[in-house]
Design a protein around this motif. Structure first.
Motif, PDB file in Angstrom:
ATOM      1  N   LYS A 180       5.959  20.959  11.747  1.00  0.00           N
ATOM      2  CA  LYS A 180       5.677  22.395  11.732  1.00  0.00           C
ATOM      3  C   LYS A 180       6.970  23.206  11.887  1.00  0.00           C
ATOM      4  O   LYS A 180       7.125  24.278  11.295  1.00  0.00           O
ATOM      5  N   MET A 181       7.913  22.710  12.675  1.00  0.00           N
ATOM      6  CA  MET A 181       9.197  23.398  12.841  1.00  0.00           C
ATOM      7  C   MET A 181       9.902  23.525  11.491  1.00  0.00           C
ATOM      8  O   MET A 181      10.439  24.581  11.151  1.00  0.00           O
ATOM      9  N   LYS A 206      15.494  21.479  16.212  1.00  0.00           N
ATOM     10  CA  LYS A 206      15.176  22.149  17.477  1.00  0.00           C
ATOM     11  C   LYS A 206      16.141  23.298  17.787  1.00  0.00           C
ATOM     12  O   LYS A 206      15.767  24.262  18.465  1.00  0.00           O
ATOM     13  N   TYR A 207      17.372  23.200  17.306  1.00  0.00           N
ATOM     14  CA  TYR A 207      18.424  24.114  17.746  1.00  0.00           C
ATOM     15  C   TYR A 207      18.111  25.581  17.471  1.00  0.00           C
ATOM     16  O   TYR A 207      18.340  26.442  18.314  1.00  0.00           O
ATOM     17  N   TYR A 212      13.833  31.268  15.036  1.00  0.00           N
ATOM     18  CA  TYR A 212      12.832  31.381  13.975  1.00  0.00           C
ATOM     19  C   TYR A 212      11.475  31.804  14.535  1.00  0.00           C
ATOM     20  O   TYR A 212      10.759  32.594  13.910  1.00  0.00           O
ATOM     21  N   THR A 213      11.113  31.279  15.690  1.00  0.00           N
ATOM     22  CA  THR A 213       9.841  31.664  16.320  1.00  0.00           C
ATOM     23  C   THR A 213       9.817  33.158  16.600  1.00  0.00           C
ATOM     24  O   THR A 213       8.816  33.841  16.387  1.00  0.00           O
ATOM     25  N   ASP A 214      10.948  33.674  17.087  1.00  0.00           N
ATOM     26  CA  ASP A 214      11.041  35.105  17.371  1.00  0.00           C
ATOM     27  C   ASP A 214      10.967  35.925  16.083  1.00  0.00           C
ATOM     28  O   ASP A 214      10.279  36.958  16.026  1.00  0.00           O
ATOM     29  N   LEU A 215      11.660  35.477  15.027  1.00  0.00           N
ATOM     30  CA  LEU A 215      11.623  36.185  13.747  1.00  0.00           C
ATOM     31  C   LEU A 215      10.215  36.193  13.153  1.00  0.00           C
ATOM     32  O   LEU A 215       9.778  37.198  12.567  1.00  0.00           O
ATOM     33  N   LEU A 216       9.491  35.096  13.315  1.00  0.00           N
ATOM     34  CA  LEU A 216       8.134  35.014  12.767  1.00  0.00           C
ATOM     35  C   LEU A 216       7.175  35.978  13.459  1.00  0.00           C
ATOM     36  O   LEU A 216       6.171  36.391  12.875  1.00  0.00           O
ATOM     37  N   PRO A 220       5.875  39.396   8.505  1.00  0.00           N
ATOM     38  CA  PRO A 220       4.629  38.916   7.900  1.00  0.00           C
ATOM     39  C   PRO A 220       4.826  37.544   7.252  1.00  0.00           C
ATOM     40  O   PRO A 220       5.833  37.295   6.583  1.00  0.00           O
ATOM     41  N   LYS A 221       3.878  36.677   7.452  1.00  0.00           N
ATOM     42  CA  LYS A 221       3.979  35.320   6.921  1.00  0.00           C
ATOM     43  C   LYS A 221       3.460  35.280   5.485  1.00  0.00           C
ATOM     44  O   LYS A 221       2.802  36.212   5.014  1.00  0.00           O
ATOM     45  N   VAL A 222       3.737  34.162   4.815  1.00  0.00           N
ATOM     46  CA  VAL A 222       3.203  33.968   3.467  1.00  0.00           C
ATOM     47  C   VAL A 222       1.678  33.974   3.562  1.00  0.00           C
ATOM     48  O   VAL A 222       1.092  33.321   4.423  1.00  0.00           O
ATOM     49  N   GLY A 223       1.051  34.753   2.667  1.00  0.00           N
ATOM     50  CA  GLY A 223      -0.404  34.899   2.711  1.00  0.00           C
ATOM     51  C   GLY A 223      -0.856  36.170   3.395  1.00  0.00           C
ATOM     52  O   GLY A 223      -2.055  36.505   3.384  1.00  0.00           O
TER      53      GLY A 223
END
Length: 288
Positions: A180-181, A206-207, A212-216, A220-223
């Motif tokens: 998932k990462m 992991k680094y 990326y979690t914060d940016l997400l 808006p995600k795909v979909g």
């Protein structure tokens, strides 16, 4: 509160806390401490430090002594014996026709035990091998099966980036990584692109995961369905770093390519979600 020192027993290994008994130690000092395996010689990786009781997950064991020249000499002699023991063990494995690969050999400081690390595809009946080795070395023998990540850490090598393996260079412990990462970071889910030399997911996933979690959270995600300056549409691609979205507009003809907008130009109506489907999991089975 407790004063502790951090000691590691391998060049790149986990750091364990010990009570310095009022000795002031520096990083790099060699010390003798009592462990579950008996007396061990380790290197101070963290100088004297006061930590809270909540950071201690077991009772502190005290420092036995600062290593003497004789202790250092014994460690060096043990390393020489390990090379000889590895050769003998490999010969015994071949003799017993066992499907296993010897990775490393380790003598305990007091020579009360020899640990043989090996990899194998499944379970191995090595009882006869243990008896054979015990008759040669006249001491306790332990055969310990390890995974491919541990093997890579012990042997070392170069990653696809051209640099030494992270696990062998500076990682004290392995961090959990998941498929998932890789998907959240927009990486190709090709096994050759996201797996390391060990055949498992690259530790470096992991680094940047926290970023990326914060940016997400703010992209808006795909979909996702969004409102843009040119009307409502469906997000078909996002670039987390550039902060842009490709949107298929509802009012655009079917053959017109999606338009690119800055994230700040779009208003989220309904977000999409990221998941790894069954086909992807089957394709990447065994990488985690």
């Amino acid at each position: 509160m407790a004063e502790v020192i951090g000691v590691r027993f391998k060049e790149v290994g986990k750091v364990y806390y010990f009570d310095p008994l009022k000795n002031k130690l520096r990083i790099g000092d060699k010390v003798i401490v009592e462990t579950a395996r008996g007396l061990e010689c380790g290197e101070v990786a963290m100088a004297n430090k006061v930590i809270g009781d909540d950071e201690l997950n077991h009772p502190l064991k005290p420092l036995v002594r600062i290593a003497t020249p004789d202790d250092i000499k014994r460690v060096e002699e043990n390393h020489k014996k390990e090379k000889s023991a590895q050769k003998i063990c490999e010969e015994k494995i071949a003799k017993h026709k066992l499907e296993m690969k010897l990775v490393n050999v380790e003598y305990t400081f007091d020579n009360n035990k020899i640990i043989f690390y090996f990899t194998a595809d499944g379970r191995v009946d090595f009882r006869a091998l243990v008896k054979d080795l015990a008759s040669v070395f006249r001491t306790r023998i332990e055969l310990r099966q390890i995974g491919v990540r541990d093997e890579a850490k012990m042997i070392g090598g170069l990653g696809i980036c051209g640099r030494p393996f992270c696990c062998a260079r500076f990682m004290g412990e392995f961090q959990p990584v998941s498929i998932k990462m890789a998907k959240e970071q927009g990486l190709s889910l090709s096994p050759t692109k996201i797996s390391g030399t060990c055949g498992r997911l690259m530790c470096c996933l992991k680094y940047e995961q926290e970023a990326y979690t914060d940016l997400l959270r703010h992209t808006p995600k795909v979909g996702a369905i969004v409102n843009t300056p040119e009307g409502k549409g469906l997000v078909v691609e996002n670039n987390l770093i550039a902060r842009t979205l490709k949107v298929k507009l509802d009012n655009a003809p079917a053959d017109v390519a999606p338009k690119t907008f800055k994230v700040r130009q779009c208003k989220l109506i309904k977000d999409g979600y990221i998941k790894v489907d069954k086909k992807e999991l089957e394709k990447l089975n065994g990488l985690e």
